[in-house]
Design an enzyme around this catalytic site. Structure first.
Site, PDB file in Angstrom:
ATOM      1  N   SER A  35      36.244  36.844  36.184  1.00  0.00           N
ATOM      2  CA  SER A  35      36.748  37.483  34.349  1.00  0.00           C
ATOM      3  C   SER A  35      37.129  36.243  33.976  1.00  0.00           C
ATOM      4  CB  SER A  35      38.154  38.187  35.160  1.00  0.00           C
ATOM      5  OG  SER A  35      38.207  39.021  33.580  1.00  0.00           O
ATOM      6  N   ASP A  70      34.491  43.802  35.124  1.00  0.00           N
ATOM      7  CA  ASP A  70      34.806  43.541  34.908  1.00  0.00           C
ATOM      8  C   ASP A  70      35.056  43.421  36.419  1.00  0.00           C
ATOM      9  OD1 ASP A  70      37.544  41.512  36.190  1.00  0.00           O
ATOM     10  OD2 ASP A  70      37.621  41.757  33.529  1.00  0.00           O
TER      11      ASP A  70
END
Length: 355
Positions: free
Chosen positions: A42, A206
């Site tokens: 991320s 993610d």
């Protein structure tokens, strides 16, 4: 100081990733500290990609300057995407007890965004949808995350269909791979990436759901033993959350730390086998674990600030990261390449981290 080699493991956490920016900025000041590999998820993937691209373009001091330039550009552009001035302005004009902040939280831009994301999907925007991070990555001063030069880079994402982690490395670290690692499904559409080996197209969210960050790519025997984890999500909180916002935030933190804690338990198990001399005939690595963190700061923040990256907030996070890295270097530089600076048994039983 004698040259020392380390691997970096960079956690994700939205705007809180600017803490990692500060940590990296400070580590780049030390010419004796060689970064061999980076595993990022991320916001950690964004930071890792920026570092990789800069250091792959130039070597030595020039590479460090290029990496720092990339990081500065990355977070400057992110800061221009969102600014939380209104809530700060309200709090400065109307000082209020902490309990009253719950009322203003309900009307903050972050709360509004949270509410909207529960009703509308990124797929509802039709042809008007775009991922703003794409332009940010493509406009960095130095690109080329897939270069063979510089530190090895590992970027983690979550396969939507299988729920499994996918780690991109080498030539497969593209802009799309980094976008996939930072793809919060309530804000962005899943990133589709074709597997060059099979031709199948997979969708990714993610990487924090399955590896925040992924440590196992750093176990390779050709990489140094030292893994320096830059923590964004607090591992410990003293109080029990009671308000809806606090409960939601803590669930978020626990969820995004779960994969990391699992990997640390595995490392602790292997280290115990090494201590008991039960791996004499097996080529199993004994990693040295370190952490750079500021749980005091992170305990004062909420998950909502992760999605509101105002320039002032990002500057505060960068400074905190620089200070945390400085403390780490002052306290533990001599321990690098020699011993752990994290007491894993104590950490895993809740007793804390050695200082």
């Amino acid at each position: 100081m004698q040259d020392k080699q380390i691997n970096l493991a960079l956690q994700g956490g939205g705007a809180h990733g600017a803490f990692g920016w500060g940590v990296l900025d400070r580590l780049l000041d030390e010419p004796w500290l060689q970064i061999s590999a980076i595993s990022g998820t991320s916001a950690g993937a964004l930071n890792g990609a920026a570092i990789k691209a800069g250091m792959s373009r130039h070597s030595g001091p020039a590479g460090r300057r290029a990496a720092r330039e990339n990081l500065n550009c990355l977070w400057r552009e992110v800061g221009e995407m969102s600014d939380n001035r209104m809530v700060r302005w309200m709090h400065s004009l109307m000082p209020m007890p902490r309990s009253m902040h719950r009322l203003t939280e309900m009307f903050s831009p972050a709360a509004w965004l949270d509410g909207i994301s529960r009703i509308f999907s990124p797929y509802d925007y039709g042809p008007f949808y775009s991922n703003p991070l794409s332009a940010v990555l493509q406009e960095l001063p130095y690109t080329g995350f897939d270069s063979e030069k510089g530190p090895e880079l590992f970027v983690a994402a979550t396969n939507v269909r299988s729920g499994r982690i996918r780690v991109f490395t080498g030539r497969r670290v593209t802009v799309d791979a980094v976008l996939a690692s930072a793809c919060l499904p309530t804000l962005f559409r899943a990133v589709e990436i074709a597997d060059p080996d099979t031709g199948n197209v997979e969708s990714f969210w993610d990487g924090g759901y399955t590896g925040n960050p992924a440590l196992f790519p750093l176990y390779a025997h050709h990489l140094p033993r030292d893994i320096v984890i830059v923590n964004i999500n607090p591992l410990m909180r003293d109080g029990v959350p009671k308000t809806p916002v606090e409960i939601s935030d803590r669930v978020n933190e626990i969820s995004f730390n779960s994969a990391l804690m699992s990997e640390l338990r595995a490392i602790n198990f292997v280290k115990r086998l090494h201590r008991e001399d039960r791996l004499r005939d097996r080529a199993m690595k004994d990693p040295l674990v370190h952490m750079i963190l500021d749980d005091v700061l992170m305990n004062d923040l909420t998950a909502r600030s992760k999605v509101m990256p105002g320039p002032g907030f990002l500057a505060r996070m960068k400074q905190a990261g620089q200070e945390a890295a400085d403390r780490f270097l002052n306290d533990h530089a001599d321990a690098l390449n020699r011993q752990d600076t994290v007491d894993l048994p104590a950490l895993l039983t809740g007793s804390g981290i050695v200082g």
